[in-house]
Design a protein around this motif. Structure first.
Motif, PDB file in Angstrom:
ATOM      1  N   GLY A  34       0.767  -1.201  -0.130  1.00 18.35           N
ATOM      2  CA  GLY A  34      -0.174   0.149   0.181  1.00 18.35           C
ATOM      3  C   GLY A  34       0.875   1.266   0.124  1.00 18.35           C
ATOM      4  O   GLY A  34       1.824   1.136  -0.765  1.00 18.35           O
ATOM      5  N   ASP A  35       0.744   2.136   0.802  1.00 15.09           N
ATOM      6  CA  ASP A  35       1.556   3.293   1.045  1.00 15.09           C
ATOM      7  C   ASP A  35       2.568   3.023   1.881  1.00 15.09           C
ATOM      8  O   ASP A  35       3.354   4.121   2.524  1.00 15.09           O
ATOM      9  CB  ASP A  35       0.853   4.518   1.103  1.00 15.09           C
ATOM     10  N   GLN A  36       2.664   2.033   2.624  1.00 15.94           N
ATOM     11  CA  GLN A  36       3.702   1.676   3.625  1.00 15.94           C
ATOM     12  C   GLN A  36       5.128   1.168   3.106  1.00 15.94           C
ATOM     13  O   GLN A  36       5.261   0.384   2.111  1.00 15.94           O
ATOM     14  CB  GLN A  36       3.016   0.650   4.471  1.00 15.94           C
ATOM     15  N   LYS A  37       6.025   1.918   3.351  1.00 17.26           N
ATOM     16  CA  LYS A  37       7.441   1.694   2.901  1.00 17.26           C
ATOM     17  C   LYS A  37       8.116   0.694   4.035  1.00 17.26           C
ATOM     18  O   LYS A  37       8.235   0.934   5.172  1.00 17.26           O
ATOM     19  CB  LYS A  37       8.378   2.735   2.596  1.00 17.26           C
ATOM     20  N   ILE A  38       8.522  -0.440   3.366  1.00 17.89           N
ATOM     21  CA  ILE A  38       9.044  -1.497   4.327  1.00 17.89           C
ATOM     22  C   ILE A  38      10.652  -1.501   4.102  1.00 17.89           C
ATOM     23  O   ILE A  38      10.881  -2.121   2.807  1.00 17.89           O
ATOM     24  CB  ILE A  38       8.302  -2.805   4.257  1.00 17.89           C
TER      25      ILE A  38
END
Ligand code: ATP
Ligand code: MG
Length: 224
Positions: A18-22
Motif C-alpha cells: 500500500g503506501d507503507q514503505k518497508i
C-alpha cells in the motif's frame, strides 16, 4: 586480475505495501574475494534471501551499486543482465527448482544450451559422474530423491563454469544425512575448483565450514 569478485556498495531494498514503505535491507556493504566461501546467517526474515537475490542479479537494489567481476551490473537491462548471470553465476535454491518436464541430464544442460554450447551434453554427463548420479540422467525430477534433486541442481549451477555460486538454504529441504552429503559436495567444490561460494543458511554445520560468516539482523549487517 582483481582479487575482488563481488562488491555491494550501500545496498538498500524497500518494498511497498500500500503506501507503507518497508525496509528489508538497510545500507549493506559487502566485498567477496575470488575463491572465498561466505555464509550469510541471520534469523528468519532478517533479509538473507533478499540479499542473495540482489547480489546475484536476480533482483535489483532500491539504492546502492553491485559490481560483479569488475563490471557495474546495477543499471543493466534484463536483456543485458541475463547473459552475465548465465555465464558468471550459478544459483542453487532451497526447493531445487528443477524443470519438471525435463529429465536430469536435460536440466543440467539447460543453461549451457541457452548459450548454444555444443559440449552441453558431455559437460552435463561429466558433472553427473562427479556427483555420483551417472545412472540417473534419464530420471525426471519426480523420480529422484530430494538429495539427488539438489545434486542435479548443483550440477546445473556449475555447467557454465561460473565464477561464483549462490545458494539459498541449499539443505533446508533435506534430512540430516542428505544435508551432510550436500554440504560435503559444496565444500569439495570450493576446495577443488576454487569456486567462490555465497550461501544463505541456518545450518550451523554449513556455516562452520565457511571462511567468513556475515550476520544479518533486520536487514543490516551485524558488526562484531
Ligand atoms: N516481495 C516482498 N514484498 C514485501 N515484503 C517482502 C517481500 N519479500 C520479502 N519481504 C520481507 O522482507 C523480509 C526479509 O525476507 P527474506 O526472505 O529476505 O528473509 P530471510 O532472512 O531469507 O528469511 P528465512 O530465513 O525465513 O528464509 C521479510 O520481513 C519479508 O517478509
Ligand atoms: Mg530466505
Amino acid at each position: 586480475m582483481s582479487n575482488i569478485l563481488l562488491q555491494a556498495e550501500n545496498i538498500s531494498k524497500y518494498y511497498y505495501l500500500g503506501d507503507q514503505k518497508i525496509m528489508v535491507l538497510g545500507n549493506v556493504s559487502l566485498t567477496v574475494n575470488r575463491g572465498e566461501f561466505v555464509v550469510i546467517a541471520g534469523s528468519s526474515g532478517s533479509g538473507k534471501t533478499t540479499l542473495l537475490s540482489v547480489l546475484s542479479g536476480l533482483d535489483r537494489p532500491s539504492i546502492g551499486r553491485i559490481h560483479m567481476a569488475g563490471r557495474d551490473i546495477t543499471d543493466l537491462t534484463e536483456d543485458q543482465l541475463a547473459p552475465v548471470r548465465n555465464t558468471l553465476t550459478g544459483f542453487v535454491f532451497q526447493a531445487f527448482h528443477l524443470i519438471p518436464s525435463l529429465n536430469a541430464i536435460e536440466n543440467v544442460m539447460f543453461p549451457a544450451e541457452l548459450k548454444k554450447d555444443p559440449e552441453a551434453r558431455n559437460k552435463a554427463q561429466s558433472l553427473l559422474d562427479q556427483v555420483g548420479l551417472q545412472d540417473r540422467g534419464k530420471n525426471f525430477p519426480e523420480q529422484l530423491s530430494g538429495g539427488e534433486q539438489q545434486r542435479i541442481a548443483i550440477c546445473r549451477a556449475l555447467i557454465n563454469d561460473p565464477e561464483i555460486v549462490f545458494a539459498d538454504e541449499p539443505t533446508g529441504n533435506l534430512d540430516s544425512e542428505n544435508s551432510e552429503g550436500i554440504i560435503q559436495l559444496l565444500v569439495d567444490l570450493h576446495k577443488d575448483r576454487k569456486i567462490t561460494l555465497v550461501i544463505a543458511t541456518h545450518s550451523q554445520s554449513l556455516a562452520s565450514r565457511a571462511d567468513r560468516i556475515v550476520r544479518l539482523h533486520d536487514g543490516r549487517i551485524q558488526e562484531g
